[in-house]
Design a protein around this motif. Structure first.
Motif, PDB file in Angstrom:
ATOM      1  N   GLU A   5     -24.090 -17.607   5.438  1.00 57.83           N
ATOM      2  CA  GLU A   5     -25.471 -17.528   5.520  1.00 57.83           C
ATOM      3  C   GLU A   5     -25.907 -18.342   6.932  1.00 57.83           C
ATOM      4  OE1 GLU A   5     -29.353 -18.726   3.300  1.00 57.83           O
ATOM      5  OE2 GLU A   5     -27.795 -18.013   2.246  1.00 57.83           O
ATOM      6  N   GLY A   6     -26.928 -17.832   7.676  1.00 58.92           N
ATOM      7  CA  GLY A   6     -27.479 -18.499   9.055  1.00 58.92           C
ATOM      8  C   GLY A   6     -26.866 -17.857   9.966  1.00 58.92           C
ATOM      9  N   TYR A   7     -25.653 -16.820  10.239  1.00 58.79           N
ATOM     10  CA  TYR A   7     -24.899 -16.495  11.184  1.00 58.79           C
ATOM     11  C   TYR A   7     -25.216 -14.983  11.032  1.00 58.79           C
ATOM     12  CZ  TYR A   7     -22.895 -21.194  11.603  1.00 58.79           C
ATOM     13  OH  TYR A   7     -22.869 -22.497  11.932  1.00 58.79           O
ATOM     14  N   PHE A   8     -24.762 -14.407  12.295  1.00 56.57           N
ATOM     15  CA  PHE A   8     -24.790 -12.741  12.242  1.00 56.57           C
ATOM     16  C   PHE A   8     -23.652 -12.400  13.039  1.00 56.57           C
ATOM     17  CE2 PHE A   8     -27.246 -13.947  15.955  1.00 56.57           C
ATOM     18  CZ  PHE A   8     -26.873 -12.905  17.034  1.00 56.57           C
ATOM     19  N   ASN A   9     -23.067 -11.294  12.925  1.00 55.81           N
ATOM     20  CA  ASN A   9     -21.894 -10.765  13.690  1.00 55.81           C
ATOM     21  C   ASN A   9     -22.552 -10.153  15.015  1.00 55.81           C
ATOM     22  OD1 ASN A   9     -20.028 -11.308  12.214  1.00 55.81           O
ATOM     23  ND2 ASN A   9     -20.236  -9.316  11.029  1.00 55.81           N
ATOM     24  N   THR A  10     -22.028 -10.402  16.169  1.00 55.77           N
ATOM     25  CA  THR A  10     -22.381  -9.481  17.552  1.00 55.77           C
ATOM     26  C   THR A  10     -22.316  -8.199  17.509  1.00 55.77           C
ATOM     27  OG1 THR A  10     -20.301 -10.384  18.737  1.00 55.77           O
ATOM     28  CG2 THR A  10     -22.151 -11.915  18.693  1.00 55.77           C
ATOM     29  N   GLU A  11     -21.102  -7.877  16.704  1.00 53.24           N
ATOM     30  CA  GLU A  11     -20.820  -6.146  16.415  1.00 53.24           C
ATOM     31  C   GLU A  11     -20.058  -6.231  15.402  1.00 53.24           C
ATOM     32  OE1 GLU A  11     -17.273  -5.114  19.302  1.00 53.24           O
ATOM     33  OE2 GLU A  11     -18.313  -6.681  20.691  1.00 53.24           O
ATOM     34  N   ASP A  12     -20.111  -4.661  15.192  1.00 52.82           N
ATOM     35  CA  ASP A  12     -19.014  -4.313  13.909  1.00 52.82           C
ATOM     36  C   ASP A  12     -17.767  -4.614  14.445  1.00 52.82           C
ATOM     37  OD1 ASP A  12     -21.293  -4.015  12.137  1.00 52.82           O
ATOM     38  OD2 ASP A  12     -21.493  -1.948  12.807  1.00 52.82           O
ATOM     39  N   LEU A  13     -16.754  -4.688  13.365  1.00 52.21           N
ATOM     40  CA  LEU A  13     -15.394  -4.647  13.656  1.00 52.21           C
ATOM     41  C   LEU A  13     -14.755  -3.182  13.806  1.00 52.21           C
ATOM     42  CD1 LEU A  13     -12.797  -6.117  13.951  1.00 52.21           C
ATOM     43  CD2 LEU A  13     -12.325  -6.067  11.562  1.00 52.21           C
ATOM     44  N   VAL A  14     -14.389  -2.775  15.031  1.00 52.40           N
ATOM     45  CA  VAL A  14     -14.031  -1.322  14.879  1.00 52.40           C
ATOM     46  C   VAL A  14     -12.617  -1.116  15.605  1.00 52.40           C
ATOM     47  CG1 VAL A  14     -14.724   0.683  16.453  1.00 52.40           C
ATOM     48  CG2 VAL A  14     -16.587  -0.978  15.500  1.00 52.40           C
ATOM     49  N   CYS A  15     -12.060  -0.429  15.255  1.00 56.37           N
ATOM     50  CA  CYS A  15     -10.709   0.022  15.825  1.00 56.37           C
ATOM     51  C   CYS A  15     -10.888   1.282  16.767  1.00 56.37           C
ATOM     52  CB  CYS A  15      -9.772   0.428  14.920  1.00 56.37           C
ATOM     53  SG  CYS A  15      -7.829   0.940  15.660  1.00 56.37           S
ATOM     54  N   GLN A  16     -10.482   0.863  18.304  1.00 58.94           N
ATOM     55  CA  GLN A  16     -10.888   1.831  19.259  1.00 58.94           C
ATOM     56  C   GLN A  16      -9.733   1.781  20.111  1.00 58.94           C
ATOM     57  OE1 GLN A  16     -14.241   1.061  21.421  1.00 58.94           O
ATOM     58  NE2 GLN A  16     -14.411   3.329  21.802  1.00 58.94           N
ATOM     59  N   PHE A  17      -9.045   3.074  20.288  1.00 59.34           N
ATOM     60  CA  PHE A  17      -7.980   3.237  21.225  1.00 59.34           C
ATOM     61  C   PHE A  17      -6.601   2.367  20.876  1.00 59.34           C
ATOM     62  CE2 PHE A  17     -11.686   3.914  24.080  1.00 59.34           C
ATOM     63  CZ  PHE A  17     -11.729   5.370  23.919  1.00 59.34           C
ATOM     64  N   GLY A  18      -6.558   2.044  19.463  1.00 61.11           N
ATOM     65  CA  GLY A  18      -5.633   1.426  18.921  1.00 61.11           C
ATOM     66  C   GLY A  18      -5.559  -0.183  18.807  1.00 61.11           C
ATOM     67  N   GLU A  19      -6.710  -0.772  19.345  1.00 60.70           N
ATOM     68  CA  GLU A  19      -7.049  -2.138  19.385  1.00 60.70           C
ATOM     69  C   GLU A  19      -8.547  -2.551  18.474  1.00 60.70           C
ATOM     70  OE1 GLU A  19      -7.287  -4.172  22.974  1.00 60.70           O
ATOM     71  OE2 GLU A  19      -5.167  -2.838  23.636  1.00 60.70           O
ATOM     72  N   TRP A  20      -8.275  -3.589  17.941  1.00 58.92           N
ATOM     73  CA  TRP A  20      -9.550  -3.985  16.962  1.00 58.92           C
ATOM     74  C   TRP A  20     -10.535  -4.564  18.190  1.00 58.92           C
ATOM     75  CZ3 TRP A  20     -10.548  -2.217  12.455  1.00 58.92           C
ATOM     76  CH2 TRP A  20      -9.474  -2.242  11.610  1.00 58.92           C
ATOM     77  N   SER A  21     -11.897  -4.308  17.883  1.00 58.37           N
ATOM     78  CA  SER A  21     -12.927  -5.255  18.640  1.00 58.37           C
ATOM     79  C   SER A  21     -12.745  -6.424  18.430  1.00 58.37           C
ATOM     80  CB  SER A  21     -14.070  -4.363  18.502  1.00 58.37           C
ATOM     81  OG  SER A  21     -14.689  -4.562  17.080  1.00 58.37           O
ATOM     82  N   LYS A  22     -13.506  -7.405  19.195  1.00 55.25           N
ATOM     83  CA  LYS A  22     -13.586  -8.789  18.797  1.00 55.25           C
ATOM     84  C   LYS A  22     -15.079  -9.307  18.624  1.00 55.25           C
ATOM     85  CE  LYS A  22      -9.257  -9.334  21.353  1.00 55.25           C
ATOM     86  NZ  LYS A  22      -8.723  -9.722  23.116  1.00 55.25           N
ATOM     87  N   PRO A  23     -15.567  -9.086  17.527  1.00 59.25           N
ATOM     88  CA  PRO A  23     -16.812  -9.316  17.136  1.00 59.25           C
ATOM     89  C   PRO A  23     -16.957 -11.082  16.965  1.00 59.25           C
ATOM     90  CG  PRO A  23     -15.969  -8.441  15.432  1.00 59.25           C
ATOM     91  CD  PRO A  23     -15.208  -8.130  16.467  1.00 59.25           C
TER      92      PRO A  23
END
Length: 110
Positions: free
Chosen positions: A1-19
């Motif tokens: 609580e008190g925090y938020f993700n900058t983006e969703d965790l997504v697998c794209q082109f064989g790599e995970w995003s880095k939220p």
């Protein structure tokens, strides 16, 4: 609580995003402490990001302990403390109290 993700965790082109998790911004106006100066437009502090500061101005003869700091959506409220004559030359004659037997210096606001 008190925090938020900058983006969703997504697998794209064989790599995970880095939220990232970031602290919530301070969407409310800070609370004025006692002896603060009313000259500061506090509405300008609304919406500041986590970790940012908003400048506290204190009334004459008072010094801020710090600025307001936004911490996970809440403003940390500093204090305005009264300035006293500390580490100064001896006080002027009108600051000396004579009780008939003793002459003592009083702690007076500057």
């Amino acid at each position: 609580e008190g925090y938020f993700n900058t983006e969703d965790l997504v697998c794209q082109f064989g790599e995970w995003s880095k939220p990232e998790c970031q602290g919530n911004p301070c969407n409310e106006v800070p609370i004025l402490p006692a002896n603060a100066s009313a000259g500061l437009p506090l509405v300008a502090c609304r919406g500041r990001p986590h970790g940012s500061e908003c400048v506290l101005e204190c009334a004459e003869r008072y010094t801020p302990s710090s600025n307001w700091t936004c911490a996970i959506g809440t403003w940390i409220t500093p204090e305005c403390t009264e300035n006293y004559c500390v580490n100064l030359p001896p006080p002027p004659a009108h600051a000396i109290r004579w009780d008939g037997d003793n002459c003592t210096a009083q702690r007076i606001p500057c």
